[in-house]
Motif scaffolding. Structure first.
Motif, PDB file in Angstrom:
ATOM      1  N   ALA A 116       0.839  -1.206   0.000  1.00 33.92           N
ATOM      2  CA  ALA A 116       0.000   0.000   0.000  1.00 33.92           C
ATOM      3  C   ALA A 116       0.871   1.252   0.000  1.00 33.92           C
ATOM      4  O   ALA A 116       0.682   2.166  -0.816  1.00 33.92           O
ATOM      5  CB  ALA A 116      -0.922  -0.004   1.210  1.00 33.92           C
ATOM      6  N   ASN A 119       3.116   1.865  -3.208  1.00 31.10           N
ATOM      7  CA  ASN A 119       2.460   2.214  -4.468  1.00 31.10           C
ATOM      8  C   ASN A 119       1.505   3.399  -4.398  1.00 31.10           C
ATOM      9  O   ASN A 119       1.121   3.936  -5.441  1.00 31.10           O
ATOM     10  CB  ASN A 119       1.709   0.993  -5.008  1.00 31.10           C
ATOM     11  CG  ASN A 119       2.658  -0.081  -5.497  1.00 31.10           C
ATOM     12  OD1 ASN A 119       3.226   0.033  -6.575  1.00 31.10           O
ATOM     13  ND2 ASN A 119       2.832  -1.117  -4.700  1.00 31.10           N
ATOM     14  N   TYR A 120       1.123   3.823  -3.197  1.00 29.21           N
ATOM     15  CA  TYR A 120       0.127   4.892  -3.101  1.00 29.21           C
ATOM     16  C   TYR A 120       0.557   6.073  -2.240  1.00 29.21           C
ATOM     17  O   TYR A 120      -0.228   7.005  -2.048  1.00 29.21           O
ATOM     18  CB  TYR A 120      -1.208   4.320  -2.620  1.00 29.21           C
ATOM     19  CG  TYR A 120      -1.812   3.385  -3.642  1.00 29.21           C
ATOM     20  CD1 TYR A 120      -2.422   3.884  -4.795  1.00 29.21           C
ATOM     21  CD2 TYR A 120      -1.742   2.013  -3.485  1.00 29.21           C
ATOM     22  CE1 TYR A 120      -2.955   3.036  -5.761  1.00 29.21           C
ATOM     23  CE2 TYR A 120      -2.278   1.149  -4.437  1.00 29.21           C
ATOM     24  CZ  TYR A 120      -2.871   1.669  -5.572  1.00 29.21           C
ATOM     25  OH  TYR A 120      -3.390   0.815  -6.525  1.00 29.21           O
ATOM     26  N   THR A 218      -5.978   7.963  -0.068  1.00 33.11           N
ATOM     27  CA  THR A 218      -5.920   6.511   0.066  1.00 33.11           C
ATOM     28  C   THR A 218      -6.141   6.152   1.528  1.00 33.11           C
ATOM     29  O   THR A 218      -5.377   6.576   2.407  1.00 33.11           O
ATOM     30  CB  THR A 218      -4.568   5.946  -0.400  1.00 33.11           C
ATOM     31  OG1 THR A 218      -4.357   6.302  -1.770  1.00 33.11           O
ATOM     32  CG2 THR A 218      -4.548   4.426  -0.273  1.00 33.11           C
ATOM     33  N   LEU A 250      -9.377   5.928  -2.799  1.00 31.24           N
ATOM     34  CA  LEU A 250      -9.130   4.485  -2.887  1.00 31.24           C
ATOM     35  C   LEU A 250      -9.101   3.923  -1.473  1.00 31.24           C
ATOM     36  O   LEU A 250      -8.410   4.452  -0.602  1.00 31.24           O
ATOM     37  CB  LEU A 250      -7.789   4.218  -3.582  1.00 31.24           C
ATOM     38  CG  LEU A 250      -7.317   2.761  -3.612  1.00 31.24           C
ATOM     39  CD1 LEU A 250      -8.266   1.895  -4.437  1.00 31.24           C
ATOM     40  CD2 LEU A 250      -5.888   2.668  -4.162  1.00 31.24           C
ATOM     41  N   LEU A 252      -8.191   0.609   0.804  1.00 30.16           N
ATOM     42  CA  LEU A 252      -7.411  -0.626   0.816  1.00 30.16           C
ATOM     43  C   LEU A 252      -7.583  -1.320   2.166  1.00 30.16           C
ATOM     44  O   LEU A 252      -7.486  -0.678   3.209  1.00 30.16           O
ATOM     45  CB  LEU A 252      -5.930  -0.328   0.575  1.00 30.16           C
ATOM     46  CG  LEU A 252      -5.572   0.390  -0.731  1.00 30.16           C
ATOM     47  CD1 LEU A 252      -4.097   0.773  -0.736  1.00 30.16           C
ATOM     48  CD2 LEU A 252      -5.902  -0.492  -1.934  1.00 30.16           C
ATOM     49  N   ALA A 273      -8.462  -4.087  -2.615  1.00 33.10           N
ATOM     50  CA  ALA A 273      -8.740  -2.721  -3.067  1.00 33.10           C
ATOM     51  C   ALA A 273     -10.215  -2.554  -3.399  1.00 33.10           C
ATOM     52  O   ALA A 273     -10.860  -3.464  -3.940  1.00 33.10           O
ATOM     53  CB  ALA A 273      -7.901  -2.388  -4.290  1.00 33.10           C
ATOM     54  N   SER A 275     -12.762   0.527  -5.162  1.00 36.47           N
ATOM     55  CA  SER A 275     -12.863   1.833  -5.805  1.00 36.47           C
ATOM     56  C   SER A 275     -14.139   1.899  -6.630  1.00 36.47           C
ATOM     57  O   SER A 275     -14.639   0.885  -7.129  1.00 36.47           O
ATOM     58  CB  SER A 275     -11.654   2.083  -6.715  1.00 36.47           C
ATOM     59  OG  SER A 275     -11.800   3.295  -7.437  1.00 36.47           O
ATOM     60  N   ILE A 281      -8.924   0.099 -10.318  1.00 38.91           N
ATOM     61  CA  ILE A 281      -8.745  -1.303  -9.943  1.00 38.91           C
ATOM     62  C   ILE A 281      -7.886  -2.032 -10.971  1.00 38.91           C
ATOM     63  O   ILE A 281      -7.033  -2.863 -10.612  1.00 38.91           O
ATOM     64  CB  ILE A 281     -10.111  -1.984  -9.762  1.00 38.91           C
ATOM     65  CG1 ILE A 281     -10.845  -1.362  -8.565  1.00 38.91           C
ATOM     66  CG2 ILE A 281      -9.955  -3.490  -9.565  1.00 38.91           C
ATOM     67  CD1 ILE A 281     -10.111  -1.452  -7.237  1.00 38.91           C
ATOM     68  N   PHE A 284      -4.453  -1.085 -10.114  1.00 37.11           N
ATOM     69  CA  PHE A 284      -4.066  -1.795  -8.896  1.00 37.11           C
ATOM     70  C   PHE A 284      -3.524  -3.180  -9.238  1.00 37.11           C
ATOM     71  O   PHE A 284      -2.456  -3.589  -8.751  1.00 37.11           O
ATOM     72  CB  PHE A 284      -5.264  -1.896  -7.951  1.00 37.11           C
ATOM     73  CG  PHE A 284      -5.066  -2.802  -6.761  1.00 37.11           C
ATOM     74  CD1 PHE A 284      -4.537  -2.305  -5.583  1.00 37.11           C
ATOM     75  CD2 PHE A 284      -5.418  -4.149  -6.811  1.00 37.11           C
ATOM     76  CE1 PHE A 284      -4.346  -3.134  -4.473  1.00 37.11           C
ATOM     77  CE2 PHE A 284      -5.236  -4.984  -5.714  1.00 37.11           C
ATOM     78  CZ  PHE A 284      -4.700  -4.478  -4.546  1.00 37.11           C
ATOM     79  N   ASN A 285      -4.239  -3.906 -10.061  1.00 36.49           N
ATOM     80  CA  ASN A 285      -3.816  -5.255 -10.413  1.00 36.49           C
ATOM     81  C   ASN A 285      -2.435  -5.263 -11.064  1.00 36.49           C
ATOM     82  O   ASN A 285      -1.596  -6.130 -10.765  1.00 36.49           O
ATOM     83  CB  ASN A 285      -4.836  -5.906 -11.353  1.00 36.49           C
ATOM     84  CG  ASN A 285      -6.070  -6.399 -10.621  1.00 36.49           C
ATOM     85  OD1 ASN A 285      -5.978  -6.874  -9.489  1.00 36.49           O
ATOM     86  ND2 ASN A 285      -7.229  -6.291 -11.248  1.00 36.49           N
ATOM     87  N   MET A 288       0.436  -3.954  -8.463  1.00 39.48           N
ATOM     88  CA  MET A 288       0.652  -4.896  -7.370  1.00 39.48           C
ATOM     89  C   MET A 288       1.428  -6.117  -7.857  1.00 39.48           C
ATOM     90  O   MET A 288       2.315  -6.636  -7.153  1.00 39.48           O
ATOM     91  CB  MET A 288      -0.684  -5.325  -6.759  1.00 39.48           C
ATOM     92  CG  MET A 288      -1.372  -4.232  -5.977  1.00 39.48           C
ATOM     93  SD  MET A 288      -0.410  -3.741  -4.522  1.00 39.48           S
ATOM     94  CE  MET A 288      -0.676  -1.976  -4.542  1.00 39.48           C
TER      95      MET A 288
END
Length: 414
Positions: A116, A119-120, A218, A250, A252, A273, A275, A281, A284-285, A288
Motif C-alpha cells: 500500500a 504504491n500509493y 488513500t 481508494l 485498501l 482494493a 474503488s 482497480i 491496482f492489479n 501490485m
C-alpha cells in the motif's frame, strides 16, 4: 570513522524492535525460572491457558490433508485466483460495499501495508496514523522513502479524536497533493480500540471533502485482528460506508491469515482494493503484480490453498469458526480480568473493546516494564505506554497483573 559499503540511503539503518526485545527477555527468564513463574505478556500470538501456542484444529486438519504438490509448488505472482476471490469474500462477508474490487496476495498483513505504502504514497510525503500505533508502520514508511506522522488518537472522552485527525490531515494536505492514512480498526493494535460507525462517517466525510478539492486520498484499513472483534457481520458493518465514493478515493484493506487462522509463520495475507472506478482497480492489479515480483515473487501456495479448500466446505468452515470463537472468548475473558482489576485498583488503561492487546498510558514505559521484571512480568514498552498481550497471558496469570502495573507506576513516580 567506520567504513561503510552501504548505499547512501541505507546507511544508519538499525532495527530497534521493542516487541522482540521484550520477548527475548521473557524467554531468558523462562529458561532461568521456569514457565510457571513467568508471565509473558509480550507475545503477539494466541497462547492457550497452558502457555502453548494455540492452533485451530479444523485448520490444522485441512492443512495436513493437502497434497504435497499444493505445498511445494510455485503460485502465480498475484496469488491463486481462487484464494483472491475467497479473501474478498472473507474481508467483507455480507457487508460488501458498492464498487469494483481486487486483491493481491502478500507476505502477511505486513506485506499488505508494504504494498500500500510503496504504491500509493509519494516518496518524500508523510503518511498518517494515530499516535498509538504498530511500530512497523514507521519502519515501512521510512523504507519506502516516506515518513510517518501522527495525531492524538483519543479524545478526552476516550473516543476517536476526529478533530485531531482532521487538523493533522488538513495540515499535510496543504503541502501534499495526496495522502495515505492508516486506521487499524476494529481490535486495534496495541489498544483494542475500534471506531464507531459515526466516527467512520466523520473520517469518510473528510475524505470526500478533500477529494472534491482535487486531492487523492488513500484509506488503508488494517483489519489484521478483525476475527477477534465480535460477530463477523456486525464488526464489518462500517465497510458499506466505503461504497460509491469519489474516483480519487481508494480504500485498501489489509488482510492477514496470521491471527484469524493461527498461521503466523506461513506469512500469508492480502491487500484488497475497493474503488468506484474500474480503471483504478485495473491499475491496482498491474502495479501490485509488479511490486510482488520485485519483493517476494510469489506467496505461500499451501496456505492459500488451505484457505480456499476450508472455505469451500460449509461444514468444515462452520467448525473452524466455532473453534476460533472459543479463542476469541478466551481473550475476552482475560481482557475482562485485566480491565476489571484495573478499574478496581485505579489503573487508567486505554479504552478496550476487543483484540489481542491492552495498553496502559505512562510517561516512562521502559522504566515500568523494567520494574515489572522484578515480579517476572514481561510487557512491551511503547512510546506512550505499556502493551499487555491478552492473547498470550493464561487466564490464571492475568489475575494481579493490573495491580502490579499500578504499584510499579506509583513506585516510579514516588
Amino acid at each position: 570513522m567506520a567504513m561503510s559499503m552501504a548505499a547512501t540511503h541505507a546507511r544508519g539503518k538499525k532495527l530497534n524492535d521493542a516487541i522482540f526485545t521484550a520477548s527475548g527477555a521473557a524467554k531468558k527468564a523462562i529458561a532461568e525460572y521456569g514457565i510457571e513463574k513467568v508471565t509473558d505478556a509480550t507475545i503477539g500470538s494466541m497462547m492457550d491457558d497452558n502457555g502453548k501456542i494455540a492452533c485451530i484444529p479444523a485448520m490444522e486438519k485441512v492443512y495436513r490433508s493437502l497434497p504435497m504438490s499444493d505445498i511445494i509448488s510455485y503460485a502465480p505472482i498475484s496469488g491463486l485466483p481462487a484464494y483472491l476471490e475467497t479473501v474478498i469474500d472473507l474481508v467483507f462477508c455480507d457487508q460488501k460495499p458498492d464498487g469494483y474490487t481486487a486483491a493481491v496476495a502478500t507476505a502477511g498483513g505486513t506485506g499488505a501495508i508494504h504494498h500500500a505504502i510503496a504504491n500509493y504514497a509519494e516518496k518524500g510525503n508523510a503518511i498518517l496514523t494515530g499516535d498509538w500505533y504498530w511500530g512497523t508502520y514507521g519502519v515501512i514508511a521510512n523504507e519506502m522513502g516516506c515518513r510517518l506522522e501522527t495525531y492524538k488518537l483519543f479524545n478526552d472522552k476516550g473516543g476517536f479524536n476526529l478533530d485531531a485527525f482532521v487538523h493533522k490531515a488538513s495540515e499535510l494536505l496543504a503541502k501534499q497533493d495526496s495522502l495515505l492514512f492508516i486506521i487499524n480498526s476494529p481490535a486495534h493494535n496495541p489498544t483494542g480500540f475500534a471506531l464507531s460507525g459515526d466516527e467512520w462517517d466523520g473520517v469518510i466525510a473528510f475524505a470526500k471533502e478533500k477529494a472534491d478539492e482535487g486531492k487523492k486520498i488513500t484509506i488503508v484499513v488494517d483489519i489484521a485482528y478483525i476475527d477477534y472483534a465480535g460477530e463477523k457481520n456486525e464488526v464489518r458493518s462500517f465497510m458499506r460506508k466505503f461504497g460509491g465514493l469519489s474516483h480519487n478515493i481508494l480504500t485498501l484493506f489489509s488482510f492477514s491469515m496470521s491471527k484469524g487462522y493461527t498461521m503466523y509463520g506461513q506469512r500469508t495475507g492480502a491487500l484488497v482494493a475497493l474503488s468506484a472506478c474500474k480503471g483504478v482497480i485495473d491499475e491496482f492489479n498491474q502495479i501490485m503484480k509488479y511490486s510482488s515480483r520485485a519483493a517476494w515473487s510469489n506467496i505461500n501456495r499451501g496456505a492459500m490453498t488451505l484457505l480456499t479448500e476450508m472455505s469451500k466446505d460449509k461444514t468444515v468452515y462452520a467448525q473452524f469458526e466455532k473453534e476460533r470463537d472459543a479463542l476469541y472468548q478466551m481473550i475476552r475473558g482475560r481482557a475482562k480480568v485485566f480491565m476489571d482489576e484495573a478499574e478496581a485498583c485505579g489503573l487508567k488503561a486505554v479504552p478496550y473493546k476487543a483484540g489481542f492487546f491492552l495498553s496502559v498510558p505512562t510517561d516512562d514505559p521502559s522504566a515500568v516494564c523494567d520494574k515489572l521484571h522484578d515480579d517476572l512480568i514481561f510487557a512491551v514498552p511503547l512510546k506512550l505506554g505499556v502493551r499487555i498481550a491478552a492473547c498470550s497471558v493464561p487466564s490464571a496469570k492475568m489475575h494481579g497483573v493490573a495491580g502490579k502495573v499500578k504499584a510499579d507506576m506509583d513506585a516510579i513516580k514516588a
